[in-house]
Design a protein around this motif. Structure first.
Motif, PDB file in Angstrom:
ATOM      1  N   LEU A   8      -2.207   6.182  -2.746  1.00  0.00           N
ATOM      2  CA  LEU A   8      -2.195   5.440  -4.001  1.00  0.00           C
ATOM      3  C   LEU A   8      -2.663   4.012  -3.767  1.00  0.00           C
ATOM      4  O   LEU A   8      -1.998   3.228  -3.099  1.00  0.00           O
ATOM      5  CB  LEU A   8      -0.779   5.419  -4.606  1.00  0.00           C
ATOM      6  CG  LEU A   8      -0.086   6.771  -4.804  1.00  0.00           C
ATOM      7  CD1 LEU A   8       1.248   6.567  -5.507  1.00  0.00           C
ATOM      8  CD2 LEU A   8      -0.977   7.715  -5.581  1.00  0.00           C
ATOM      9  N   GLY A   9      -3.838   3.680  -4.301  1.00  0.00           N
ATOM     10  CA  GLY A   9      -4.357   2.331  -4.181  1.00  0.00           C
ATOM     11  C   GLY A   9      -5.425   2.217  -3.115  1.00  0.00           C
ATOM     12  O   GLY A   9      -5.230   2.654  -1.980  1.00  0.00           O
ATOM     13  N   GLY A  11      -6.824  -0.787  -2.027  1.00  0.00           N
ATOM     14  CA  GLY A  11      -6.957  -2.159  -1.561  1.00  0.00           C
ATOM     15  C   GLY A  11      -7.153  -2.153  -0.058  1.00  0.00           C
ATOM     16  O   GLY A  11      -7.538  -1.142   0.533  1.00  0.00           O
ATOM     17  N   GLY A  14      -4.678   0.588   1.564  1.00  0.00           N
ATOM     18  CA  GLY A  14      -4.973   1.954   1.167  1.00  0.00           C
ATOM     19  C   GLY A  14      -6.329   2.436   1.638  1.00  0.00           C
ATOM     20  O   GLY A  14      -6.460   3.569   2.124  1.00  0.00           O
ATOM     21  N   ASN A  36      -7.407   5.226  -7.383  1.00  0.00           N
ATOM     22  CA  ASN A  36      -7.552   3.796  -7.663  1.00  0.00           C
ATOM     23  C   ASN A  36      -7.992   3.606  -9.102  1.00  0.00           C
ATOM     24  O   ASN A  36      -8.778   4.393  -9.635  1.00  0.00           O
ATOM     25  CB  ASN A  36      -8.588   3.167  -6.718  1.00  0.00           C
ATOM     26  CG  ASN A  36      -8.423   1.662  -6.609  1.00  0.00           C
ATOM     27  OD1 ASN A  36      -7.383   1.172  -6.177  1.00  0.00           O
ATOM     28  ND2 ASN A  36      -9.451   0.920  -7.011  1.00  0.00           N
ATOM     29  N   ARG A  76      -5.382   5.418 -13.211  1.00  0.00           N
ATOM     30  CA  ARG A  76      -4.259   4.505 -13.031  1.00  0.00           C
ATOM     31  C   ARG A  76      -2.989   5.320 -12.795  1.00  0.00           C
ATOM     32  O   ARG A  76      -2.703   6.267 -13.530  1.00  0.00           O
ATOM     33  CB  ARG A  76      -4.094   3.615 -14.267  1.00  0.00           C
ATOM     34  CG  ARG A  76      -3.066   2.496 -14.106  1.00  0.00           C
ATOM     35  CD  ARG A  76      -3.095   1.565 -15.315  1.00  0.00           C
ATOM     36  NE  ARG A  76      -4.406   0.981 -15.487  1.00  0.00           N
ATOM     37  CZ  ARG A  76      -4.844  -0.080 -14.820  1.00  0.00           C
ATOM     38  NH1 ARG A  76      -4.058  -0.657 -13.907  1.00  0.00           N
ATOM     39  NH2 ARG A  76      -6.041  -0.561 -15.051  1.00  0.00           N
ATOM     40  N   TYR A 105       1.877   5.273  -0.234  1.00  0.00           N
ATOM     41  CA  TYR A 105       1.991   4.379  -1.389  1.00  0.00           C
ATOM     42  C   TYR A 105       1.449   3.005  -1.000  1.00  0.00           C
ATOM     43  O   TYR A 105       2.014   2.317  -0.146  1.00  0.00           O
ATOM     44  CB  TYR A 105       3.466   4.295  -1.784  1.00  0.00           C
ATOM     45  CG  TYR A 105       3.777   3.667  -3.113  1.00  0.00           C
ATOM     46  CD1 TYR A 105       3.708   2.293  -3.283  1.00  0.00           C
ATOM     47  CD2 TYR A 105       4.167   4.437  -4.202  1.00  0.00           C
ATOM     48  CE1 TYR A 105       4.013   1.706  -4.502  1.00  0.00           C
ATOM     49  CE2 TYR A 105       4.477   3.864  -5.425  1.00  0.00           C
ATOM     50  CZ  TYR A 105       4.400   2.498  -5.560  1.00  0.00           C
ATOM     51  OH  TYR A 105       4.711   1.923  -6.780  1.00  0.00           O
ATOM     52  N   LEU A 107       0.063   0.504  -3.547  1.00  0.00           N
ATOM     53  CA  LEU A 107      -0.356  -0.059  -4.839  1.00  0.00           C
ATOM     54  C   LEU A 107      -0.373  -1.577  -4.883  1.00  0.00           C
ATOM     55  O   LEU A 107      -0.709  -2.164  -5.906  1.00  0.00           O
ATOM     56  CB  LEU A 107       0.547   0.485  -5.954  1.00  0.00           C
ATOM     57  CG  LEU A 107       0.346   1.960  -6.303  1.00  0.00           C
ATOM     58  CD1 LEU A 107       1.312   2.387  -7.391  1.00  0.00           C
ATOM     59  CD2 LEU A 107      -1.088   2.232  -6.720  1.00  0.00           C
ATOM     60  N   GLY A 108       0.028  -2.234  -3.803  1.00  0.00           N
ATOM     61  CA  GLY A 108      -0.111  -3.680  -3.728  1.00  0.00           C
ATOM     62  C   GLY A 108       0.848  -4.442  -4.617  1.00  0.00           C
ATOM     63  O   GLY A 108       1.963  -4.003  -4.894  1.00  0.00           O
ATOM     64  N   HIS A 240       4.572  -3.522  -8.492  1.00  0.00           N
ATOM     65  CA  HIS A 240       4.618  -2.736  -9.711  1.00  0.00           C
ATOM     66  C   HIS A 240       5.959  -1.997  -9.787  1.00  0.00           C
ATOM     67  O   HIS A 240       6.475  -1.531  -8.765  1.00  0.00           O
ATOM     68  CB  HIS A 240       3.467  -1.731  -9.737  1.00  0.00           C
ATOM     69  CG  HIS A 240       3.155  -1.210 -11.098  1.00  0.00           C
ATOM     70  ND1 HIS A 240       3.953  -0.265 -11.711  1.00  0.00           N
ATOM     71  CD2 HIS A 240       2.163  -1.486 -11.967  1.00  0.00           C
ATOM     72  CE1 HIS A 240       3.451   0.016 -12.901  1.00  0.00           C
ATOM     73  NE2 HIS A 240       2.368  -0.713 -13.081  1.00  0.00           N
ATOM     74  N   CYS A 276       3.775  -3.466  -1.031  1.00  0.00           N
ATOM     75  CA  CYS A 276       4.826  -2.667  -1.672  1.00  0.00           C
ATOM     76  C   CYS A 276       5.811  -2.070  -0.679  1.00  0.00           C
ATOM     77  O   CYS A 276       6.722  -1.339  -1.070  1.00  0.00           O
ATOM     78  CB  CYS A 276       4.207  -1.562  -2.526  1.00  0.00           C
ATOM     79  SG  CYS A 276       3.040  -0.532  -1.642  1.00  0.00           S
TER      80      CYS A 276
END
Length: 397
Positions: A8-9, A11, A14, A36, A76, A105, A107-108, A240, A276
């Motif tokens: 997930l993500g 960045g 990820g 993403n 998303r 995970y 997601l930043g 998040h 995260c």
């Protein structure tokens, strides 16, 4: 059936993790999907440059992962169900759901307004692409003599204020610090920082925690009114709430609580990396939200996932925070080393050598994103119990 790994993500953490997993695990046994929201890889460390009007190129994730075997899903993330091992997503194709065997995970984080009135309505930030572009458009319409107030004396605040002042000398740039500017730096580095602010004409409001933001000003705790045609909020980050809304164990910050291998303490088939993850470093303290931490936690998580899936001994990678690198515009910078207790060492690197070092770090990170698998090896590791998914799950636990 193949073991399904969902990341997930995309960045820094990820994207690196997905590429590393694809490089080292056999595609005959594994299926790797990265989710993403945006089609581009966003270099978060350059968003303040984008906001002030500089040209910043973006890499298409479809190009980044082409030929790697990593599946890209543009959507998303709207929820995670660790009990059912599913991820809910929404995108151009509508709502959907993905099932995983192992979840990474990443997601930043986003800007934290700390409940300060007016931040959500009137302030700008540089923590995401859309917010940076919104700020860029607003600054482009700001004429000579316009006032910009940057709130926050951390790395993001300092880099934003100096970049803006250097690129737009026609603007009046100020920074509001809750404490003393650069208090966490060594005395020599702090002096270097103050000289840079003086050279760039940046006004510093020390001991001025902002308690309200209005359209044309900010109000400090002591009632002082600071004029600001634009207020840029850089007073911290928040994760998040998706993880906290699930059954995953999280810290007060909303970060996923992980063990030394970045595996969730409540759900062993879930790993968390980057901002995260609530990860404890070698000094016994939580790792700070930073690009460096994203690198350390990503390397540890991917090494642990690969080892557990292939029946190998789980290695441990270093989780030590070495220092802070602060750009002061395009021609000046500071690199401050810290000790094991994250206290600044007397020595620091400043000026052009620090600029070259920072440039090398950014270029290295960019190259790594362009080459997520670092060249595919001829031999990849098979899962310990492939293709029996039940066996794989047992090995992963």
């Amino acid at each position: 059936m193949k073991h399904r790994i969902v990341v997930l993500g995309a960045g820094y953490a990820g994207a690196f993790a997905a590429g590393n997993l694809a490089r080292r695990l056999s595609p005959a046994d594994t299926e790797i999907t990265i989710i993403n929201a945006l089609p581009d890889f966003v270099e978060r460390m350059r968003l303040h440059q984008l906001a002030i009007g500089q040209d910043v190129a973006f890499r298409k994730l479809a190009d980044v992962f082409a030929g790697t075997g990593v599946r890209l899903r543009l959507a998303r993330v709207s929820g995670v169900d660790p009990e059912r091992r599913t991820v809910a997503v929404t995108g151009e194709d509508g709502d959907g759901e993905l099932t995983y065997d192992t979840l990474l995970y990443a997601l930043g984080s986003s800007v934290a307004d700390h409940g300060v009135p007016g931040v959500a309505e009137y302030a700008f930030d540089v923590t995401g692409l859309s917010s940076a572009l919104r700020l860029r458009e607003h600054l482009a319409g700001l004429g000579e003599g316009g006032t910009v107030l940057v709130v926050g004396e951390g790395l993001t605040g300092i880099e934003t204020a100096t970049e803006f002042a250097e690129s737009r000398p026609d603007l009046s740039v100020a920074l509001a610090a809750r404490g003393e500017l650069g208090a966490w730096l060594s005395p020599k580095a702090r002096r270097h920082l103050r000289q840079a602010f003086d050279r760039l004409g940046i006004t510093v409001h020390e001991h001025s925690g902002i308690e309200a933001v209005e359209p044309t000003r900010a109000i400090a705790a002591d009632g002082t009114s600071i004029p600001a045609d634009v207020t840029v909020w850089s007073a911290g980050f928040a994760v998040h709430p998706i993880a906290a809304a699930s059954s995953l164990e999280v810290a007060e910050t909303g970060q996923i609580v992980v063990d030394r291998t970045m595996r969730s303490v409540s759900h062993p088939n879930v790993y968390a990396v980057g901002d995260c993850a609530y990860a404890i470093g070698e000094n016994g303290r939580p790792l700070p939200m930073s690009c460096a931490s994203a690198g350390y936690t990503n390397m540890q998580a991917t090494a642990a996932i690969i080892a557990r899936l292939t029946g190998s001994e789980v290695p441990t990678t270093g989780l030590k925070y070495h220092g802070n690198h602060i750009s002061l515009g395009r021609r000046d910078a500071i690199f401050q080393m810290v000790d094991g207790d994250v206290r600044s060492k007397p020595w620091y690197l400043g000026g052009r050598p620090a600029v070259w070092l920072k440039s090398g770090i950014l270029k290295g990170a960019g190259w790594s994103i362009d080459h997520p698998t670092f060249g595919m090896p001829k031999r990849k590791r098979r899962l310990a119990t492939a293709p029996d998914r039940a066996g794989v799950r047992a090995a992963a636990a």
